[in-house]
Write a protein that holds these residues in place. Structure first.
Motif, short mmCIF file in Angstrom:
data_model
loop_
_atom_site.label_atom_id
_atom_site.label_comp_id
_atom_site.label_asym_id
_atom_site.label_seq_id
_atom_site.Cartn_x
_atom_site.Cartn_y
_atom_site.Cartn_z
N HIS A 318 26.19 36.70 60.35
CA HIS A 318 26.67 37.59 59.40
C HIS A 318 28.09 38.01 59.53
O HIS A 318 28.62 38.72 60.26
N VAL A 319 28.98 37.57 58.60
CA VAL A 319 30.34 38.30 58.48
C VAL A 319 30.24 39.09 57.11
O VAL A 319 30.27 38.36 56.11
N PRO A 320 30.61 40.48 57.19
CA PRO A 320 30.36 40.94 55.73
C PRO A 320 31.64 40.98 55.16
O PRO A 320 31.86 42.17 54.49
N ASP A 321 32.34 39.88 54.84
CA ASP A 321 33.68 39.70 54.05
C ASP A 321 33.30 40.18 52.45
O ASP A 321 32.13 39.85 52.09
N ARG A 322 34.52 40.71 51.99
CA ARG A 322 34.42 40.80 50.81
C ARG A 322 35.53 40.00 50.25
O ARG A 322 36.70 39.75 50.70
N LEU A 323 35.14 39.63 48.84
CA LEU A 323 36.31 38.34 48.30
C LEU A 323 37.68 39.10 48.14
O LEU A 323 38.56 38.40 48.46
N ALA A 324 37.91 40.18 47.55
CA ALA A 324 39.17 40.58 47.30
C ALA A 324 39.72 41.34 48.57
O ALA A 324 41.01 41.23 48.37
N VAL A 325 39.01 41.66 49.51
CA VAL A 325 39.56 42.47 50.65
C VAL A 325 39.77 41.39 51.69
O VAL A 325 40.85 40.77 52.05
N GLU A 326 38.63 41.15 52.65
CA GLU A 326 38.99 40.00 53.76
C GLU A 326 39.29 38.69 53.31
O GLU A 326 40.25 38.00 54.05
N LYS A 327 38.46 38.16 52.31
CA LYS A 327 38.78 36.85 51.95
C LYS A 327 40.15 36.75 51.37
O LYS A 327 40.63 35.52 51.31
N ARG A 328 40.65 37.97 50.48
CA ARG A 328 41.80 37.75 50.05
C ARG A 328 42.09 36.60 48.83
O ARG A 328 42.94 35.99 48.92
N VAL A 329 41.09 36.75 47.97
CA VAL A 329 41.17 36.01 46.73
C VAL A 329 42.44 36.52 45.64
O VAL A 329 42.60 37.65 45.77
N PRO A 330 43.22 35.83 45.09
CA PRO A 330 43.17 34.26 45.44
C PRO A 330 43.66 33.55 46.64
O PRO A 330 44.25 34.27 47.31
N ALA A 331 43.21 32.77 46.86
CA ALA A 331 42.88 32.05 48.46
C ALA A 331 44.37 31.63 48.84
O ALA A 331 45.36 31.33 48.18
N SER A 332 44.37 32.22 50.18
CA SER A 332 45.80 31.77 50.92
C SER A 332 45.53 30.27 51.35
O SER A 332 44.33 29.88 51.04
#
Ligand code: MN
Ligand code: MN
Length: 462
Positions: A318-332
């Motif tokens: 489990h990695v509790p990433d959030r799209l806009a925060v840790e995943k940083r959408v739009p994608a790097s």
């Protein structure tokens, strides 16, 4: 005095299944059998499975901060909703550990305890991370094991990986202490070369994350980790085995009688690289996981490995990433994307629905993979079974419920689930932690800080 009787359920252990009552006294299981005498409280389990709370030994919870004081607690509540009553988590960089504490195993443990001891809704423990950035982690292992942390994870990839000589030394030191090393096996040279080549061609999209981490890179590193453990006379635990080729390395070692253990994760059992065919980067980024999702043939091979014994444990990673925060959408560009996806709440649900319901594994095997074996390998003898003397960590599970997984129904601190819209069989109804109700009628009724830090001992069975 018996505090509670769970009455009339189908009790499942790794060894067998029977209709029985379960009595609880002082937080422990005091009797298991038909027709037990009444107690202060009764919990009706007729029509339900009575299974031990799952022991999820691979999570990456975020430490609470001033800005997000509930983050750690929230994911442990999600664990409880999912039928997991014990978690082990890693305090690797990215989880919010401070830079100085990340450079020492003991300082890392001290900071982890200070920030989490009053936070968890379920029982919890730490598995340390050995990093190439730490000055001398191997010298700290005796103190770490003595402080109740007899397992640690080492990486063969990423900039904080251990070189082979250090990995060998860590395996050797751990076995002298009776502990066990968990290893993330991927070949760094291959992945770095393929990544550089992709970037040189302007291939920066999410799908190149998967294309630059091929199964043979995982299989080669798995073979090498097993060989290093063999030379060190050590047991070794391979985390997140994702493909048939890596599984074959584990199976070959087991066939020789070597103490090699392996884990896989629900996403490798239920999702495939078909996901990387999506066109939308914002969709693809959800499946940037290491190792990546594999082929349908790999997925089938992993289920066979679980059924036949080549794999020992299923854990969430489990990695509790959030799209806009840790995943940083739009994608790097893909090398900069945070790896991982949430799964702490869906572990039991996915393994039951994809494994037991269609007959790929038995109920008893599921309990073995999710509770009994992880408790045993990770030094928690009070956990993992519905058995007299063990902690009364009990899940009442409805085996015929029909439901649809959706982010809107989950409680983790991520803002997405890989299983959106997936229709599944089975549902957690009630969860007891050491005899205390923590989930009942679809609601959390436990409390922050009820979860106890697990002072673990080296396992005697490895
Ligand atoms: Mn990993
Ligand atoms: Mn992980």
């Amino acid at each position: 005095m018996t505090d509670l009787v769970v009455r009339g359920g189908t009790v499942v252990t790794a060894e067998g299944t029977s209709v029985a009552d379960v009595a609880v006294a002082d937080g422990r299981i005091s009797a298991v059998g038909p027709g037990l005498p009444p107690a202060t409280e009764t919990l009706d389990a007729s029509g339900l499975l009575v299974i031990p709370g799952c022991v999820d030994v691979h999570t990456h919870l975020r430490l609470p901060t001033d800005d997000e004081p509930d983050r750690f607690f929230q994911d442990t509540v999600a664990a409880a909703f999912g039928g997991t009553t014990t978690i082990l988590t890693f305090n690797n960089p990215g989880t919010g550990i401070s830079e100085p504490a990340s450079r020492s195993l003991i300082a890392g443990l001290r900071e982890f305890r200070a920030r989490t001891d009053a936070e968890s809704a379920v029982d919890f423990g730490l598995s340390a991370v050995l990093s190439g950035h730490q000055p001398d982690p191997i010298a700290e292992l005796p103190a770490l094991v003595a402080a109740g942390v007899p397992t640690a994870k080492a990486f063969m990839v990423y900039d904080f990986r251990l070189t082979d000589d250090r990995l060998y030394a860590a395996l050797r030191a751990m076995t002298d202490l009776g502990g066990m090393l968990q290893v993330h096996c991927e070949n760094a040279t291959i992945i770095d070369a393929l990544t550089a080549d992709a970037l040189a061609h302007g291939n920066v999209g999410c799908r190149y994350h998967a294309l630059t981490r091929p199964p043979y890179a995982e299989a080669e590193a798995s073979h090498r980790a097993i060989a290093l453990a063999r030379a060190a006379g050590a047991s070794v635990y391979l985390v997140h085995v994702s493909c048939a080729d890596a599984l074959a390395e584990v199976a070959a070692a087991k066939a020789r009688g070597w103490p090699v253990y392996a884990e896989t994760c629900p996403h490798y059992l239920s999702l495939t690289d078909e996901r990387y065919a999506a066109l939308d980067e914002a969709e693809l980024i959800r499946s940037v996981i290491s190792p990546p999702l594999r082929s349908e043939a790999d997925r089938q091979a992993l289920w066979l490995g679980l059924a036949l014994g080549g794999l020992d444990v299923v854990a969430s990673d489990h990695v509790p990433d959030r799209l806009a925060v840790e995943k940083r959408v739009p994608a790097s560009p893909f090398p900069e994307i945070s790896n991982g996806a949430p799964g702490i709440e869906t572990l039991l649900s996915v393994v039951y629905a994809e494994g037991v319901a269609p007959g790929r594994i038995t109920l008893e095997r599921m309990v073995d993979l999710l509770a009994a074996t992880p408790a045993r390998l990770f030094g928690m003898p009070a956990k993992g079974a519905i058995e007299v003397g063990r902690d009364a960590d009990i899940v009442l599970f409805d085996p015929v419920a029909d439901r649809v997984l959706a982010q809107s129904e989950l409680h983790h601190s991520s803002d997405f689930t890989p299983y959106e819209d997936r229709r599944i069989r089975g549902a957690v109804r009630t969860v007891l932690l050491r005899g205390r109700r923590v989930i009942e009628d679809g609601a959390f009724v436990g409390q922050r800080g009820l979860g106890q830090f697990q002072q673990r001992s080296p396992s005697t069975s490895t």
